[in-house]
Design an enzyme around this catalytic site. Sequence first.
Site, PDB file in Angstrom:
ATOM      1  N   HIS A  18      -6.517  -0.298  10.173  1.00  0.00           N
ATOM      2  CA  HIS A  18      -5.791   0.908  10.590  1.00  0.00           C
ATOM      3  C   HIS A  18      -5.982   1.999   9.556  1.00  0.00           C
ATOM      4  CE1 HIS A  18      -2.971  -1.078   7.921  1.00  0.00           C
ATOM      5  NE2 HIS A  18      -2.056  -0.133   8.036  1.00  0.00           N
ATOM      6  N   HIS A  78      -3.900   3.720   7.663  1.00  0.00           N
ATOM      7  CA  HIS A  78      -3.027   3.966   6.516  1.00  0.00           C
ATOM      8  C   HIS A  78      -3.926   3.921   5.276  1.00  0.00           C
ATOM      9  CE1 HIS A  78       0.982   2.741   8.655  1.00  0.00           C
ATOM     10  NE2 HIS A  78       0.641   4.004   8.850  1.00  0.00           N
ATOM     11  N   ASP A 106      -3.939   2.934   2.241  1.00  0.00           N
ATOM     12  CA  ASP A 106      -4.213   1.753   1.400  1.00  0.00           C
ATOM     13  C   ASP A 106      -5.192   0.787   2.048  1.00  0.00           C
ATOM     14  OD1 ASP A 106      -2.028   1.355   3.212  1.00  0.00           O
ATOM     15  OD2 ASP A 106      -1.426  -0.457   2.123  1.00  0.00           O
ATOM     16  N   HIS A 107      -5.607   1.083   3.278  1.00  0.00           N
ATOM     17  CA  HIS A 107      -6.565   0.198   3.964  1.00  0.00           C
ATOM     18  C   HIS A 107      -7.953   0.814   4.165  1.00  0.00           C
ATOM     19  CE1 HIS A 107      -3.699  -3.049   4.969  1.00  0.00           C
ATOM     20  NE2 HIS A 107      -2.855  -2.064   4.724  1.00  0.00           N
TER      21      HIS A 107
HETATM   22 ZN    ZN Z   1      -0.003  -0.021   7.170  1.00  0.00          ZN
END
Ligand code: ZN
Length: 303
Positions: free
Chosen positions: A62, A64, A66-67
């Site tokens: 996804h 976000h 941090d990914h």
């Molecule tokens: Zn997330």
Amino acid sequence: MGINLTILGISAALPAYGRNLSAHLLEINGHSLLFDCGEGTQFQLKKFNKNLNRIESIFISHTHGDHFFGLPGLLSSMQMTDRKSAINIYGPKGLEEAIGAILFQSRSEYSFSITFHIINPVSKVEIFANNQYKVFAFPLKHSTETYGYLFEENTPLLNIRKDFIEAFDISIESIKEIKNGSDFVDKYGILHLSKNITKPPRDILSYAYCSDTAFNENIAEWIKGVGLLYHESTYLEIDKEKADNRLHSTAKQAATIAKLANAKQLLLGHFSGRYKALDEFKNEAQEVFENVIIGEDGMEVKL
Ligand SMILES: [Zn+2]
């Protein structure tokens, strides 16, 4: 087939206590797949002696930060090391626009092709297959469009019974056919059925990547019988309210999915920075499911 998983980052949201942001590297006979690419992933690849140019496909759960904030830097380093081979990036809508804007703005020119495969499965769907393995995607339950991935090797070849090999003069060609399930006709014209001359192959090696998600029993159905399940456990049960509000899971919930899925092994990760020590994650999960590993950066797990 030797398949090895290396955890490059196991922290949620922020780097904390030496734990970096989400990224898992799966190595299959010299080829690599990357699952998520948090900021700093290229440093982690270097630190753990992994060749970034062996990565053939990247699967982003996804958008976000941090990914996936590690993607531009990783792609840029691939270019600077003179990569030629194409790379495929799978993920939800918005990913191509986000990365495309950065690559455009930085006037980057690439010597290799970058192909985005935008996915939006509502159930389990096969998104990649070759002669060695398949990758499936399925929806997770999070605050933005998020997908989990299931890696599954193709059915291994049958094993030929040793006494049969010793008793008959079998050509290399026939050995290949028998391993693929064919019957065998010997020089006297006698038919030997496949089931009588082979032993079943070993279990299929598989790995599921489930980050980030609230508790969702559907996941267990989609990954039934998985060998190694990585399931996020951002929180402990004591902070379950936070997990519920932010659509994350607790260690106990992750373990419940492992149990329902009849997984062989559960790998926990995506730990919130509010926890320094992680022993309690193991204790909590093991109340539900015995075979638990607490993920840490640099850890290698053989499938
Ligand atoms: Zn997330």
